[in-house]
Design an enzyme around this catalytic site. Structure first.
Site, PDB file in Angstrom:
ATOM      1  CG  HIS A   1      -9.075  -3.136  -2.127  1.00 64.45           C
ATOM      2  ND1 HIS A   1      -9.743  -2.657  -2.930  1.00 64.45           N
ATOM      3  CD2 HIS A   1      -8.829  -2.549  -1.028  1.00 64.45           C
ATOM      4  CE1 HIS A   1     -10.145  -1.367  -2.196  1.00 64.45           C
ATOM      5  NE2 HIS A   1      -9.199  -1.547  -0.977  1.00 64.45           N
TER       6      HIS A   1
ATOM      7  CG  ASN B   1     -11.877  -0.816   4.269  1.00 65.16           C
ATOM      8  OD1 ASN B   1     -12.216  -1.327   5.275  1.00 65.16           O
ATOM      9  ND2 ASN B   1     -10.631  -0.219   4.098  1.00 65.16           N
TER      10      ASN B   1
ATOM     11  CB  SER C   1     -10.861   5.159  -1.074  1.00 61.32           C
ATOM     12  OG  SER C   1      -9.718   4.316  -0.996  1.00 61.32           O
TER      13      SER C   1
ATOM     14  CG  HIS D   1      -6.839  -3.032   3.268  1.00 56.43           C
ATOM     15  ND1 HIS D   1      -6.061  -1.924   3.034  1.00 56.43           N
ATOM     16  CD2 HIS D   1      -8.099  -2.681   2.882  1.00 56.43           C
ATOM     17  CE1 HIS D   1      -6.691  -1.216   2.437  1.00 56.43           C
ATOM     18  NE2 HIS D   1      -8.007  -1.732   2.156  1.00 56.43           N
TER      19      HIS D   1
ATOM     20  CG  ASP E   1      -2.055   0.865   0.986  1.00 57.71           C
ATOM     21  OD1 ASP E   1      -3.264   0.488   1.189  1.00 57.71           O
ATOM     22  OD2 ASP E   1      -1.861   2.177   1.000  1.00 57.71           O
TER      23      ASP E   1
HETATM   24  P1  5GP Z   1      -9.627   1.153   0.369  1.00 58.56           P
HETATM   25  O1  5GP Z   1      -9.654   2.490   1.223  1.00 58.56           O
HETATM   26  O2  5GP Z   1     -10.518   1.480  -0.733  1.00 58.56           O
HETATM   27  O3  5GP Z   1      -9.973  -0.004   1.298  1.00 58.56           O
HETATM   28  O4  5GP Z   1      -8.086   0.996   0.215  1.00 58.56           O
HETATM   29  C1  5GP Z   1      -7.496   1.141  -1.058  1.00 58.56           C
HETATM   30  C2  5GP Z   1      -6.020   1.323  -0.621  1.00 58.56           C
HETATM   31  O5  5GP Z   1      -5.471   1.883  -1.783  1.00 58.56           O
HETATM   32  C3  5GP Z   1      -5.704   2.458   0.514  1.00 58.56           C
HETATM   33  O6  5GP Z   1      -5.175   1.990   1.680  1.00 58.56           O
HETATM   34  C4  5GP Z   1      -4.645   3.437  -0.402  1.00 58.56           C
HETATM   35  O7  5GP Z   1      -3.555   3.942   0.402  1.00 58.56           O
HETATM   36  C5  5GP Z   1      -4.161   2.488  -1.335  1.00 58.56           C
HETATM   37  N1  5GP Z   1      -3.802   2.992  -2.615  1.00 58.56           N
HETATM   38  C6  5GP Z   1      -4.592   3.918  -3.398  1.00 58.56           C
HETATM   39  N2  5GP Z   1      -3.909   4.420  -4.447  1.00 58.56           N
HETATM   40  C7  5GP Z   1      -2.751   3.603  -4.397  1.00 58.56           C
HETATM   41  C8  5GP Z   1      -1.706   3.619  -5.307  1.00 58.56           C
HETATM   42  O8  5GP Z   1      -1.679   4.184  -6.462  1.00 58.56           O
HETATM   43  N3  5GP Z   1      -0.886   2.454  -5.159  1.00 58.56           N
HETATM   44  C9  5GP Z   1      -0.952   1.764  -4.077  1.00 58.56           C
HETATM   45  N4  5GP Z   1       0.291   0.942  -3.726  1.00 58.56           N
HETATM   46  N5  5GP Z   1      -1.790   1.797  -3.232  1.00 58.56           N
HETATM   47  C10 5GP Z   1      -2.721   2.606  -3.250  1.00 58.56           C
END
Ligand code: 5GP
Ligand code: ZN
Length: 119
Positions: free
Chosen positions: A105, A92, A100, A107, A35
């Protein structure tokens, strides 16, 4: 505006190699990369190569990919030496879930004691 299609989806772009990432695991169905904004010393995102926006979009045909994600987590736990102290897996989903990026995905979080309940 959140990414919606395979063309503008951040994770699809990472999977296609159009965007750089720190890949820690890959097989025919699954990719995992660190991440960019880690919430723990070890924070890895485990994703299906196929663009599935969220849990609601899962069906009988695609749900086996979630099993593959779990097995990827298991080998990542071994590679990251997180088997003894443990780790946390999080999906999430939707806005209240804190999703987001609209590409399914999981984590993988490790390297510190996690709090419960989550914020
Ligand atoms: P969510 O909030 O959707 O559960 O998790 C999305 C995750 O993707 C977040 O923890 C964010 O830091 C990560 N993320 C967003 N954009 C990128 C990116 O361009 N590269 C990587 N490696 N992680 C990303
Ligand atoms: Zn995608």
């Amino acid at each position: 505006m959140m990414a919606a299609s395979v063309d503008d989806c951040i994770f699809c772009r990472i999977i296609r190699g159009e965007m750089s990432s720190n890949i820690v695991y890959q097989d025919a169905d699954i990719m995992a990369f660190r991440d960019v904004n880690p919430a723990a010393p070890t924070h890895i995102l485990i994703v299906p190569r196929q663009h599935i926006p969220n849990m609601y979009a899962l069906d009988e045909e695609t749900v086996p990919l979630v099993s593959r994600m779990m097995l990827a987590a298991k080998s990542i736990a071994a590679a990251e030496k997180a088997e003894t102290n443990g780790f946390r897996l999080v999906f999430n989903n939707g806005s209240d879930g804190g999703q987001s990026v609209n590409h399914l995905h999981m984590h993988f979080l490790a390297g510190r004691r996690m709090a419960w309940p989550p914020g």
